[in-house]
Design a protein around this motif. Structure first.
Motif, PDB file in Angstrom:
ATOM      1  N   THR A  16     -45.535 -30.663 -19.117  1.00  0.00           N
ATOM      2  CA  THR A  16     -46.277 -31.186 -20.255  1.00  0.00           C
ATOM      3  C   THR A  16     -47.224 -29.810 -21.205  1.00  0.00           C
ATOM      4  O   THR A  16     -47.198 -29.400 -22.153  1.00  0.00           O
ATOM      5  CB  THR A  16     -45.420 -32.646 -20.679  1.00  0.00           C
ATOM      6  OG1 THR A  16     -44.006 -32.437 -20.560  1.00  0.00           O
ATOM      7  CG2 THR A  16     -45.749 -32.037 -22.302  1.00  0.00           C
ATOM      8  N   LEU A  43     -39.599 -24.002 -20.490  1.00  0.00           N
ATOM      9  CA  LEU A  43     -38.574 -24.758 -21.146  1.00  0.00           C
ATOM     10  C   LEU A  43     -37.367 -24.476 -20.896  1.00  0.00           C
ATOM     11  O   LEU A  43     -36.049 -25.478 -21.361  1.00  0.00           O
ATOM     12  CB  LEU A  43     -38.870 -24.076 -22.405  1.00  0.00           C
ATOM     13  CG  LEU A  43     -40.443 -23.844 -22.571  1.00  0.00           C
ATOM     14  CD1 LEU A  43     -40.183 -23.226 -24.770  1.00  0.00           C
ATOM     15  CD2 LEU A  43     -40.538 -25.526 -23.677  1.00  0.00           C
ATOM     16  N   GLN A  46     -36.657 -26.908 -18.269  1.00  0.00           N
ATOM     17  CA  GLN A  46     -37.084 -28.877 -18.379  1.00  0.00           C
ATOM     18  C   GLN A  46     -35.881 -28.772 -20.175  1.00  0.00           C
ATOM     19  O   GLN A  46     -36.205 -30.016 -20.601  1.00  0.00           O
ATOM     20  CB  GLN A  46     -38.311 -28.601 -19.806  1.00  0.00           C
ATOM     21  CG  GLN A  46     -39.260 -28.929 -19.145  1.00  0.00           C
ATOM     22  CD  GLN A  46     -39.669 -30.038 -17.704  1.00  0.00           C
ATOM     23  OE1 GLN A  46     -39.506 -31.013 -18.308  1.00  0.00           O
ATOM     24  NE2 GLN A  46     -39.498 -29.936 -16.475  1.00  0.00           N
ATOM     25  N   GLU A  47     -35.182 -27.588 -20.119  1.00  0.00           N
ATOM     26  CA  GLU A  47     -33.739 -27.811 -21.445  1.00  0.00           C
ATOM     27  C   GLU A  47     -34.674 -27.876 -22.133  1.00  0.00           C
ATOM     28  O   GLU A  47     -33.713 -29.281 -23.279  1.00  0.00           O
ATOM     29  CB  GLU A  47     -32.989 -28.775 -20.135  1.00  0.00           C
ATOM     30  CG  GLU A  47     -31.845 -28.911 -19.540  1.00  0.00           C
ATOM     31  CD  GLU A  47     -30.583 -29.259 -19.261  1.00  0.00           C
ATOM     32  OE1 GLU A  47     -30.887 -30.209 -19.810  1.00  0.00           O
ATOM     33  OE2 GLU A  47     -30.759 -29.543 -17.571  1.00  0.00           O
ATOM     34  N   ARG A  48     -35.606 -28.090 -22.680  1.00  0.00           N
ATOM     35  CA  ARG A  48     -36.270 -27.521 -24.586  1.00  0.00           C
ATOM     36  C   ARG A  48     -36.064 -26.481 -24.713  1.00  0.00           C
ATOM     37  O   ARG A  48     -36.378 -25.552 -24.935  1.00  0.00           O
ATOM     38  CB  ARG A  48     -37.554 -27.900 -24.573  1.00  0.00           C
ATOM     39  CG  ARG A  48     -37.818 -29.346 -23.545  1.00  0.00           C
ATOM     40  CD  ARG A  48     -39.643 -29.265 -23.316  1.00  0.00           C
ATOM     41  NE  ARG A  48     -40.292 -29.397 -24.053  1.00  0.00           N
ATOM     42  CZ  ARG A  48     -41.777 -29.090 -24.522  1.00  0.00           C
ATOM     43  NH1 ARG A  48     -42.568 -30.053 -23.564  1.00  0.00           N
ATOM     44  NH2 ARG A  48     -42.895 -28.980 -25.771  1.00  0.00           N
ATOM     45  N   GLU A  51     -36.947 -24.829 -27.928  1.00  0.00           N
ATOM     46  CA  GLU A  51     -38.312 -23.786 -28.582  1.00  0.00           C
ATOM     47  C   GLU A  51     -38.240 -22.854 -27.383  1.00  0.00           C
ATOM     48  O   GLU A  51     -38.839 -21.888 -27.205  1.00  0.00           O
ATOM     49  CB  GLU A  51     -39.351 -24.314 -27.498  1.00  0.00           C
ATOM     50  CG  GLU A  51     -39.759 -26.005 -28.253  1.00  0.00           C
ATOM     51  CD  GLU A  51     -40.466 -27.233 -27.495  1.00  0.00           C
ATOM     52  OE1 GLU A  51     -41.767 -26.681 -27.928  1.00  0.00           O
ATOM     53  OE2 GLU A  51     -39.584 -28.084 -26.804  1.00  0.00           O
ATOM     54  N   TYR A  52     -36.904 -23.030 -26.343  1.00  0.00           N
ATOM     55  CA  TYR A  52     -36.765 -21.573 -24.881  1.00  0.00           C
ATOM     56  C   TYR A  52     -36.165 -20.594 -26.284  1.00  0.00           C
ATOM     57  O   TYR A  52     -36.479 -19.461 -25.748  1.00  0.00           O
ATOM     58  CB  TYR A  52     -35.947 -21.943 -23.981  1.00  0.00           C
ATOM     59  CG  TYR A  52     -35.469 -21.287 -23.778  1.00  0.00           C
ATOM     60  CD1 TYR A  52     -36.168 -20.653 -22.831  1.00  0.00           C
ATOM     61  CD2 TYR A  52     -33.776 -21.398 -23.744  1.00  0.00           C
ATOM     62  CE1 TYR A  52     -35.731 -19.725 -21.802  1.00  0.00           C
ATOM     63  CE2 TYR A  52     -33.623 -20.621 -22.090  1.00  0.00           C
ATOM     64  CZ  TYR A  52     -34.419 -19.625 -21.490  1.00  0.00           C
ATOM     65  OH  TYR A  52     -33.932 -18.463 -20.968  1.00  0.00           O
TER      66      TYR A  52
END
Length: 108
Positions: A16, A43, A46-48, A51-52
Motif C-alpha cells: 500500500t 495494482l 492487489q486487484e485494485r 486504479e490499474y
C-alpha cells in the motif's frame, strides 16, 4: 521517492505504501517508466482494478509504440468489462486500441 517506493515494496512488504509512493512519482512525472511498470504490476496483484485501468491508460498514452499502446488499451477494455462491469467504457477502449493498431485484427 523511487528508493522509498522500492524499499516499501521489497524490504518492508508494504505494498500500500509502495503504491502510494509510485503514485506520487507519477503525479510529478507522468512518464516515469519505472513507476508505471511497478504500478501496473502492484495494482494488478492487489486487484485494485479502477486504479490499474488509470495506469494502463496513462501507459498507453505515454508509449511511442502503437502496438504497445494497443495492448495496454486491450487490457484496459478487458478489465473494464470483466472486473468493473463498464461495458460502455470497454468498447471505447477497444476503439482507441484500433486507432493505435488498425491493422491488428486480433483487437476485434
Amino acid at each position: 521517492l523511487l528508493a522509498s517506493a522500492q524499499l516499501a515494496e521489497d524490504r518492508l512488504g508494504d505494498l500500500t505504501r509502495a503504491i502510494a509512493r509510485y503514485q506520487e512519482i507519477l503525479a510529478s512525472d507522468s512518464k516515469n517508466l519505472m513507476a508505471l511498470d511497478a504500478l501496473r504490476r502492484l495494482l494488478h496483484q492487489q486487484e485494485r482494478w479502477a486504479e490499474y485501468v488509470e495506469v494502463l491508460i496513462l501507459s498507453a498514452s505515454n508509449s511511442d509504440v502503437p502496438l504497445e499502446s494497443a495492448g495496454y488499451l486491450l487490457t484496459t477494455a478487458r478489465i473494464q468489462s470483466e472486473k468493473l462491469n463498464q461495458v460502455d467504457r470497454a468498447l471505447l477502449s477497444l476503439l482507441q486500441a484500433l486507432e493505435h493498431a488498425p491493422e491488428d485484427l486480433s483487437i476485434l
